[in-house]
Write an enzyme that holds these catalytic residues in place. Structure first.
Site, mmCIF file in Angstrom:
data_model
loop_
_atom_site.group_PDB
_atom_site.id
_atom_site.type_symbol
_atom_site.label_atom_id
_atom_site.label_comp_id
_atom_site.label_asym_id
_atom_site.label_seq_id
_atom_site.Cartn_x
_atom_site.Cartn_y
_atom_site.Cartn_z
ATOM 1 N N LYS A 1 0.953 -34.086 52.619
ATOM 2 C CA LYS A 1 1.893 -34.898 51.844
ATOM 3 C C LYS A 1 3.278 -34.266 51.952
ATOM 4 C CE LYS A 1 2.699 -31.907 48.317
ATOM 5 N NZ LYS A 1 4.036 -31.319 48.028
ATOM 6 N N ASP B 1 -1.672 -30.602 42.557
ATOM 7 C CA ASP B 1 -1.505 -31.673 43.540
ATOM 8 C C ASP B 1 -2.806 -32.377 43.886
ATOM 9 O OD1 ASP B 1 1.164 -31.045 43.685
ATOM 10 O OD2 ASP B 1 1.062 -30.064 45.633
#
Length: 282
Positions: A10, A135
């Site tokens: 990401k 995350d």
């Protein structure tokens, strides 16, 4: 039975740090975006133990690895779960702000839950993941999403337009914990561009390693819309109208760094490649 899936990296399209919380973490407001750079996980049954093999010798294969911790957390929640052999093909740079460890943990939870036929859905798995890392819950959503709290409160957003990106991976990593410890409320975020908004952590990242500024200046000369990815050390830029020759020239300017061309990944593509279409072999 063997199950396989890709674990995506990401980046952050923007990242605002709102302050330090009473629990010692920092309150953030960010926009996550999956990109087409992946690790690969393969899991199979093993009698009563968790064995992890990683293709990158610099990445630990014991309880320091989030994949092992994810498996252990799942077995604590479901004591009748079995063992597993896990193979991790590592391509996402560690310590680069690309979420590779968190992504690996999320996909490991999904694969192991299916391997062990556990009565658990993605929402509960994301809750287990939140205990492992801030995350991790994002990787149960993918695409473009807003992250709040520590980052674990994830709100899916409409997919951002598909973009070609360039990553610069310096030949060093940066500790996320050190970045947050250096962050100060008065730190001025970098200016926003058409694709990448401000990152409140950029100043702290650049202060930790003087080489970071050299790498950022080099990428910004070729790609003006660039930003530190998350807590660094990787830098990410919108490719725009530039081509492969620009990336090659940048790589020659930064010996020792990796320059990768990639792209954003939509939520539907993410779901298909990471969780829904798993290869099975008996």
């Amino acid at each position: 039975m063997i199950l396989r899936a890709e674990a995506f990296a990401k980046t952050n399209l923007r990242l605002e740090v709102l302050g330090r919380r009473r629990d010692g973490f920092h309150e953030i407001d960010t926009v996550f975006q999956t990109i087409d750079l992946t690790d690969r996980l393969e899991v199979s049954e093993a009698p009563g133990r968790i064995d992890l093999e990683c293709t990158d010798p610099s990445v630990p294969s014991d309880s320091r690895n989030l994949v092992v911790r994810a498996a252990d957390a799942l077995r604590r929640r479901f004591p009748d779960a079995g063992g597993a052999r896990i193979r991790l093909e590592k391509n996402i740079p560690a310590g680069g702000g690309l979420g590779g460890g968190s992504s690996d943990a999320a996909i490991a939870l999904l694969l192991l839950a299916r391997l062990w036929k556990l009565p658990v859905g993605p929402a509960e798995l994301a809750g287990i993941g939140a205990e492992l890392g801030s995350d991790v819950p994002f990787f149960f959503v993918g695409g473009t999403a807003r992250g709040r709290g520590r980052g674990e409160i994830v709100e899916p957003l409409p997919d951002a337009p598909s973009r070609a990106l360039v990553l610069v991976v310096p030949p060093f990593s940066i500790s996320t914990a050190e970045v947050y410890s250096r962050w100060r409320p008065g730190d001025a975020p970098d200016p926003a561009g058409p694709v990448f908004g401000p990152n409140s952590l950029a100043s702290a990242v650049l202060a930790i390693n003087p080489e970071m500024d050299r790498h950022r200046r080099a990428i910004s000369r070729s790609y003006p819309d660039c930003q530190v990815s998350g807590s660094g050390s990787c830098l990410v830029a919108w490719e725009g109208e530039r081509n492969a020759e620009t990336a090659k020239a940048l790589a020659s300017e930064l010996p020792g760094a990796r320059v990768l061309r990639t792209r954003t990944v939509s939520r539907s593509e993410y779901e298909k490649r990471s969780t829904l279409e798993l290869s099975l072999r008996r």
